[in-house]
Design an enzyme around this catalytic site. Structure first.
Site, PDB file in Angstrom:
ATOM      1  N   GLY A  91      39.164  42.345  41.694  1.00  0.00           N
ATOM      2  CA  GLY A  91      38.874  42.040  40.292  1.00  0.00           C
ATOM      3  C   GLY A  91      39.916  42.582  39.586  1.00  0.00           C
ATOM      4  O   GLY A  91      40.350  43.937  39.807  1.00  0.00           O
ATOM      5  N   ARG A 107      41.127  37.862  45.627  1.00  0.00           N
ATOM      6  CA  ARG A 107      40.327  38.597  46.738  1.00  0.00           C
ATOM      7  C   ARG A 107      40.844  37.659  47.969  1.00  0.00           C
ATOM      8  O   ARG A 107      40.612  36.475  47.911  1.00  0.00           O
ATOM      9  CB  ARG A 107      38.816  38.206  46.771  1.00  0.00           C
ATOM     10  N   ASP A 116      37.719  49.506  46.857  1.00  0.00           N
ATOM     11  CA  ASP A 116      37.504  50.039  48.416  1.00  0.00           C
ATOM     12  C   ASP A 116      37.779  48.983  49.314  1.00  0.00           C
ATOM     13  O   ASP A 116      38.448  49.206  50.438  1.00  0.00           O
ATOM     14  CB  ASP A 116      36.145  50.468  48.708  1.00  0.00           C
ATOM     15  N   THR A 153      39.328  49.406  39.338  1.00  0.00           N
ATOM     16  CA  THR A 153      38.158  48.563  39.068  1.00  0.00           C
ATOM     17  C   THR A 153      37.402  49.048  37.944  1.00  0.00           C
ATOM     18  O   THR A 153      37.384  50.301  37.629  1.00  0.00           O
ATOM     19  CB  THR A 153      37.190  48.579  40.540  1.00  0.00           C
ATOM     20  N   ASP A 166      34.137  49.023  38.035  1.00  0.00           N
ATOM     21  CA  ASP A 166      32.764  49.337  38.264  1.00  0.00           C
ATOM     22  C   ASP A 166      32.600  50.876  38.736  1.00  0.00           C
ATOM     23  O   ASP A 166      31.511  51.358  38.683  1.00  0.00           O
ATOM     24  CB  ASP A 166      32.422  48.670  39.637  1.00  0.00           C
ATOM     25  N   ASP A 216      32.927  52.297  41.195  1.00  0.00           N
ATOM     26  CA  ASP A 216      32.070  52.623  42.305  1.00  0.00           C
ATOM     27  C   ASP A 216      32.818  52.870  43.625  1.00  0.00           C
ATOM     28  O   ASP A 216      32.419  52.675  44.785  1.00  0.00           O
ATOM     29  CB  ASP A 216      31.268  51.151  42.464  1.00  0.00           C
ATOM     30  N   ARG A 264      26.830  45.914  40.572  1.00  0.00           N
ATOM     31  CA  ARG A 264      26.043  45.188  41.468  1.00  0.00           C
ATOM     32  C   ARG A 264      25.157  46.387  42.418  1.00  0.00           C
ATOM     33  O   ARG A 264      24.002  46.340  42.470  1.00  0.00           O
ATOM     34  CB  ARG A 264      26.995  44.476  42.460  1.00  0.00           C
TER      35      ARG A 264
END
Lengths: 321, 321, 321, 321
Positions: free
Chosen positions: B12, B73, B104, B127, B129, B131, B173
């Site tokens: 993304g 992706r 990741d 990203t 996120d 994360d 998510r």
């Protein structure tokens, strides 16, 4: 047993001070404390100008610039008489602890007051200048940098369209934190900071080198403590003949809705200050170090020297070739 | 002796990817390297869709959202055949090192590719996120949080004016990083994150408690991984009868001009990635830990678990009483 | 001799309502009138929920979204009993004139109330939808369009980076004003409005034509009254196979700091409404027509039909080729 | 039969010029014309510095400040020799019509050139100052006003927190359009414009009156043509003793992403200019009058006098009591 604390904002206002006041009040109320909001920094402390703050008093302020408690630089608090009067109010209003949101000068004043009269005090670093030892970042710095970067973006439109050199003067009397961060993030071609000597020859050579490669516009960000924007522009114009304009950001950098990072920092530090008072600590300042909220002795913290990241300064030079 | 490296963005898009590409290119050129920009993530790597990037190719992009290299992706890169084709291009274009800006999953792909074909790879965490283990912050997170906070501010106007409850669904998510930061900074009354179980009873009780104290509006920020915004609103309406609306921020969070912090992080990490390749390192990811730029083995880093600050979560609850 | 007027906001909130309340209060006070602020639209009128507004009551609100008086859609005011109760409050509070800031439904209610009970009423068009006949622009429209355009900008970053088609659903049940203005200003490739029939064949053909010319991303702005965003995306995906995403802006469009234009419009119209009441007028609405502030009979105004500029719609199509 | 036109931007850059260039190019291409983009205003015309513009040349520029064609104030074009050289390029490049985006000086130059050499010219009003007769609004004005209002908002935070008087100097040498609009929308306590004489006695009395009512801060917006900001601050400080600061917005007002209204205006006017050239018109300027796009003879238009709305000025005074 702690029952009532005071909170004040002192020195130049910075975005996020309101988020910090909110955190102090809500954290304190959560633990059953009462909070008095002291007006206009130490002036209100001396004059007994303070009001009770409740949960609702700090509703809908997290996103507002400035400070609902107002702020000032207090000359009177520098004098023993001023502090003696403040102590009268400590007794009169039953204040048992004080949170001071402001800069290092305000912390020093609070520290002296504690030594004289014993009131526990905790400082929270709130200033756009990021110049307080003991913390990696101050409340308001992130917002001020983003404001300066937006200004650079706007001025770049005109610089490009008119093929001009622009000098943008930002705040920073002794340190170049805002200049470096805003210059790096804004892609400024040259950054002048107090920590690093510069010569007009060097600046003009860099400009000329860009010019020969076809770069017809250029942004120079200068911290007010490194040189005056007007002087820089004049010197460049004299030496290169380039059409050079100046913008002095000034007080624009102090205001505005705080960024998310400043609101979060303000919330965490404000809450920590209350925890310290509840734990019986005094003459502490809170800060953020290596990503963690920390507490330091005010005097220890302020005896440290604050230094800018010169590697980052070099990187800015490389990336804006 | 390293002469030519490639750079790609994968997964993304996130604000600051362009600032990172700029840093990779300029840092590399500064040290005499050539840079190939690979299009659409690993897809362009497989298809040989790449272009040389010069100093000027990355001018005027530091402030732009998205990625000039485009991103995707790549399903094909998961297959040995895809990677074999990519290796053909490594040879064809003379790529001697690769910077992968992404998440990741992209780092894992790059790591496998290195083990199979030996091309030195370095990952840069990009990203929204936040994360990715191995770094305290990812490129794009700060911007996404500020975007979400702005949205909360706008919706609060209507929530207050109409005395409504609003549910705002943000990205996340598996982690509640955006929800927690945006909720805390936005003064949300309730924050729902995947890391912490919640019950509708608890949420509704909190709402009712506020209501009885006169709080007629409320903002609930929910990470998509904790619950669907529509479901949360439906459940609240059923149980409390409150007029409850939903806003799903979705892709709005990905775009926009990057904040100063994201541009600076992107610049520092991009430059560091080039340094690592120049030093002969491989299978590394760069990150920011405790305020310092660090390099970790991709596999070590990704085997760590990323965890949210639950003290901050508790604080958000206390401050939004 | 007019001594006391009331002001209320009704229907959906819109940015600039506070600037309008401020103008009503200050203009009225300037001329020696008293002002009662009525809460939650006609509901507060019926329930007698109103407070005196002074100069200071409206300080520091010109830039705030939402409405300090709160707003609602009142079902009770549609019934004779509700209006009879409202009239009790007119007498009880000594209200001699009423300014209603809201949409056409609110104006109709006020007009009926005037015919029944004689209270002079003036309507001020406040809604983001721009769908009120009798004025070229409503308070809040300019802000909502700018908000939608910012959203388009952000989403375009991702659309370009991922080579995707994005459908952005904006407000507009019966009219495409927001969709057209935001689509034209945002450079949307396709705009769907209720006023103009469309076919999915046409949309997809346009997309395919762009695709063949190398345009791999596309933004489609759709007014909620023309089609649901989710449906549009599904249909496009089915027919073209393009990766198509949806964002529904929803309530984000209602909030936020009003633009300069909305604050100026709100100030001028609010002041004009007070002038009309002072001049003994009733059942009027104020508006802006051909750049001039005008006053029209509510019923005449509302019997006009509001129509969108189809030349501008065609132009948007030409410019986004 | 018209086949090829030129377009240039001249004078100070203004936000929306790029949206206008895009409209000129796309509208022209739609009708089968070719477009040459002339660089740096009339300088590029004289030097033959021009490039073909295609549909793709103007992709992704609608939202950018500045002008991709660059701009300048051309001294050479004031001389017959300069214009003669320009005419050489008209012949050399086959230019059959010219769109000039800029201010009244640029239109005059274009008009003279038409009388001398016969090239059809159409002017499009692009300047932030809104000072061109023949149009109610110029491209860039709305953005500049919003920028100034944002600055006022930020400075108000500090003014309130420090209980200070702030003087904000905005652009406007001969007219107070920006000052009036920004001052009204920003809620400035005092607005100084060139069109209306003022006395420092009057200003200070107003300040003192506010002060006695408890208003401890104040914003004064001054158009550069009315008085220098520094002088105003000095005079106020001398007479009232109030802590008074100055911010000069300067070039910040020129840049930035254009507002929706400026993009729409730019799109409509640019398209209209092409239509006029296609219809064989010359020495026209386009504008917006009473909400309609209009075409006027340049000389007729420029012989009109532009006047500010003094009722709006009075209203601003009433509303900021």
């Amino acid at each position: 047993m702690l029952q009532r604390i005071g909170v004040l904002t002192s020195g130049g206002d910075s975005p996020g001070m309101n988020a910090c006041i909110r955190a102090v009040v809500r954290k304190a109320v959560y633990h059953g404390l009462e909070v008095m909001g002291i007006k206009r920094g130490f002036n209100g402390f001396i004059e007994g100008d303070m009001v009770p703050l409740h949960l609702g008093s700090v509703a809908d302020i997290i996103h507002r610039g400035g400070t609902i408690l107002h702020t000032a630089r207090s000359v009177q608090f520098l004098n023993p008489e001023g502090r003696a009067r403040a102590n009268e109010n400590v007794k009169r209003f039953g204040i048992q602890g004080l949170v001071v949101i402001g800069g290092d000068g305000s912390f020093r004043g609070a520290s002296i007051f504690n030594r004289e009269y014993g009131l526990p005090v905790v400082g929270v670093p709130g200033t756009i200048d990021n110049d307080i030892p003991g913390t990696d970042q101050t409340i308001g710095f992130d917002t001020a940098v983003n404001t300066a970067v937006e200004a650079i973006n706007k001025i770049r439109d005109t610089a490009t369209s008119h093929e001009r050199t622009f000098v943008i003067e930002v705040m920073g009397r002794n340190f170049g934190f805002i200049a470096l961060a805003a210059g790096l993030a804004g892609g400024a071609e040259t950054i002048l900071i107090p920590e690093r000597p510069f010569s007009y020859d060097e600046i003009c050579e860099r400009l000329m080198r860009g010019y020969r490669r076809g770069k017809l516009h250029s942004i120079i960000v200068v911290a007010e403590g490194a040189a005056g924007g007007l002087e820089v522009a004049r010197k460049i114009k004299e030496r290169t003949g380039f059409d050079t304009k100046v913008t002095i950001l000034g007080h624009l950098q102090r205001g505005g809705t705080p960024t998310a990072a400043d609101r979060i920092l303000a919330s965490c530090l404000g809450a920590k200050a209350v925890e310290l008072l509840m734990a019986g600590e005094t003459r502490k300042m809170v800060g953020i170090k290596a990503g963690k909220v920390v507490a330091l002795d005010i005097e220890d913290a302020l005896s440290q020297t604050r230094s800018i990241d010169l590697d980052m300064y070099s990187l800015a030079g490389i990336l804006s070739i």
